[in-house]
Design a protein around this motif. Sequence first.
Motif, mmCIF file in Angstrom:
data_model
loop_
_atom_site.group_PDB
_atom_site.id
_atom_site.type_symbol
_atom_site.label_atom_id
_atom_site.label_comp_id
_atom_site.label_asym_id
_atom_site.label_seq_id
_atom_site.Cartn_x
_atom_site.Cartn_y
_atom_site.Cartn_z
ATOM 1 N N ARG A 49 0.838 -1.200 0.000
ATOM 2 C CA ARG A 49 0.000 0.000 0.000
ATOM 3 C C ARG A 49 0.872 1.249 0.000
ATOM 4 O O ARG A 49 0.611 2.205 -0.718
ATOM 5 C CB ARG A 49 -0.935 -0.006 1.210
ATOM 6 C CG ARG A 49 -2.041 -1.045 1.119
ATOM 7 C CD ARG A 49 -2.792 -1.191 2.438
ATOM 8 N NE ARG A 49 -3.446 0.023 2.876
ATOM 9 C CZ ARG A 49 -4.717 0.333 2.640
ATOM 10 N NH1 ARG A 49 -5.479 -0.480 1.950
ATOM 11 N NH2 ARG A 49 -5.229 1.446 3.104
ATOM 12 N N GLU A 50 1.912 1.228 0.823
ATOM 13 C CA GLU A 50 2.797 2.385 0.931
ATOM 14 C C GLU A 50 3.541 2.631 -0.374
ATOM 15 O O GLU A 50 3.610 3.762 -0.860
ATOM 16 C CB GLU A 50 3.796 2.158 2.074
ATOM 17 C CG GLU A 50 4.691 3.342 2.339
ATOM 18 C CD GLU A 50 5.612 3.098 3.518
ATOM 19 O OE1 GLU A 50 6.812 3.386 3.379
ATOM 20 O OE2 GLU A 50 5.127 2.620 4.567
ATOM 21 N N GLY A 53 1.298 4.153 -2.863
ATOM 22 C CA GLY A 53 0.619 5.377 -2.451
ATOM 23 C C GLY A 53 -0.861 5.173 -2.180
ATOM 24 O O GLY A 53 -1.646 6.104 -2.310
ATOM 25 N N ASP A 55 -3.866 4.902 0.122
ATOM 26 C CA ASP A 55 -4.311 5.268 1.459
ATOM 27 C C ASP A 55 -5.834 5.277 1.479
ATOM 28 O O ASP A 55 -6.458 6.050 2.182
ATOM 29 C CB ASP A 55 -3.745 6.634 1.852
ATOM 30 C CG ASP A 55 -3.926 6.918 3.333
ATOM 31 O OD1 ASP A 55 -4.061 5.961 4.116
ATOM 32 O OD2 ASP A 55 -3.945 8.112 3.701
#
Length: 188
Positions: A49-50, A53, A55
């Motif tokens: 996810r990080e 990007g 969120d």
Amino acid sequence: MRTLTYFVATSLDGFIADPKGGFGDFLFEGDHMTALFEEYPDTLPAQGREAMGIDAPNQHFDTVLMGRATYQVPGGLPSPYPHLRQYVASSRLSTTPIDVEVVADPLTKVRELKAETGLGIWLCGGGRLAATLLPEIDELMLKVHPIVLGKGIPLFAGEFPTTRFAKASTRTFDTGVIFTTYTKADTP
């Protein structure tokens, strides 16, 4: 009432991982991955996810349940899904981060979770846990990859009762991956 969904990748011959628990033979590029990222961002681990990007708020699940081997996959994170309530079914595991709870009786825990309000419960793996929880699985979401492993960790491992499911939907991608959803069929 919340539902328990077994959302998992599988080979054509019904294996969710190779004999050592690895899944490197599955396809990780292509249009099926775009659909996964866009439609099921809640099923991506924190580092994925990080890196992408992402969120986005959880769309389908607010809880994940996994077996010990799935949780301890080599290179795995101590808290792989911090955006979900995390449970690991194990009688041997004793230490985890504070946001990962170890449960010895997953069937009882799933029944408790299903009685709560909220989004769905995602059964992330593995095969033995899936067999144990089969009476409580409401939906199968299989990401069938066009590979034959020949051996490995089966979709369901161990003894379990015959259980019927009805096909709800199928999507085929250019990669050859097929997403098929089944819901528990009414028993006669």
